[in-house]
Design a protein around this motif. Structure first.
Motif, PDB file in Angstrom:
ATOM      1  N   ASN A  53       0.830  -1.199   0.000  1.00 41.93           N
ATOM      2  CA  ASN A  53       0.000   0.000   0.000  1.00 41.93           C
ATOM      3  C   ASN A  53       0.871   1.258   0.000  1.00 41.93           C
ATOM      4  OD1 ASN A  53      -2.227   1.693   0.111  1.00 41.93           O
ATOM      5  ND2 ASN A  53      -2.482   1.468   2.318  1.00 41.93           N
ATOM      6  N   GLY A  54       0.621   2.143  -0.958  1.00 39.96           N
ATOM      7  CA  GLY A  54       1.364   3.400  -1.050  1.00 39.96           C
ATOM      8  C   GLY A  54       2.666   3.297  -1.819  1.00 39.96           C
ATOM      9  N   GLY A  90      -2.810   1.706  -4.186  1.00 39.25           N
ATOM     10  CA  GLY A  90      -3.707   2.158  -3.132  1.00 39.25           C
ATOM     11  C   GLY A  90      -4.642   1.039  -2.710  1.00 39.25           C
TER      12      GLY A  90
END
Length: 188
Positions: A53-54, A90
């Motif tokens: 994530n990210g 994301g």
């Protein structure tokens, strides 16, 4: 096998043609023998507490050593085959990768090496080139746009944002297209 991209594996099996370095034998879904290594086809559904994530796909490719082959945003608007390194993952995104068991284990542990390269930006030929250069830096590096704009106002300056070698080369190339002169500097 966990988060295996079964549709992608089936597509690869349906080709029924020997690919370079791949045995022309029946394969277990999701597993490809390549150069005496087993390459797994794995699908990740990105969650809030996920190690992916990210992350930019650059991190996935050069940090974890995986090959992103399919990416779909959480809103399901058009999956991209062989997606750009600039994409930031994301929550809800879907990512299919090729990788060794070691690379997949690094993802599970969140063990990713830091880039070893910096880019020194020497000059921009115009104010428009400096503006475009900041956008390129932010997109390719994944850094904050304010950091990129500040750097472009203080040339000649080194971007203090460690990059992977391939990422640094790509940044210099993309900056050149925007008429910004830059060079790669090794950090270690």
């Amino acid at each position: 096998m966990g988060r295996v991209g079964r549709r992608v594996a089936q597509l690869l099996l349906d080709l029924k043609q020997p690919l370079v370095g791949i045995h022309a034998t029946d394969l277990e879904p999701g597993v490809l023998p390549l150069n005496k290594q087993t390459i797994l086809v794995t699908e990740y559904q990105i969650e809030a507490n996920d190690t992916l994530n990210g992350r930019l796909l650059t991190d996935i490719a050069y940090g974890y050593g995986l090959v992103p082959i399919l990416h779909a945003k959480a809103d399901h608007q058009g999956a991209k085959f062989m997606p750009s390194d600039d994409i930031r993952l994301g929550v809800g995104d879907r990512l299919v990768v090729l990788g060794t068991i070691e690379g997949l284990q690094r993802v599970e542990r969140g063990s990713i090496p830091v880039g070893q390269w910096l880019v020194r930006v020497e000059q921009a030929v115009s104010a428009q080139a400096a503006f475009e250069g900041a956008s390129v830096i932010s997109r390719v590096c994944g850094c904050d746009m304010q950091l990129a704009r500040t750097l472009m106002k203080q040339l000649a300056e080194t971007l203090q944002y460690p990059l992977y070698k391939q990422q640094a080369h790509r940044l210099v190339s993309e900056l050149s297209k925007s008429q910004v002169l830059a060079d790669i500097v090794r950090t270690v």
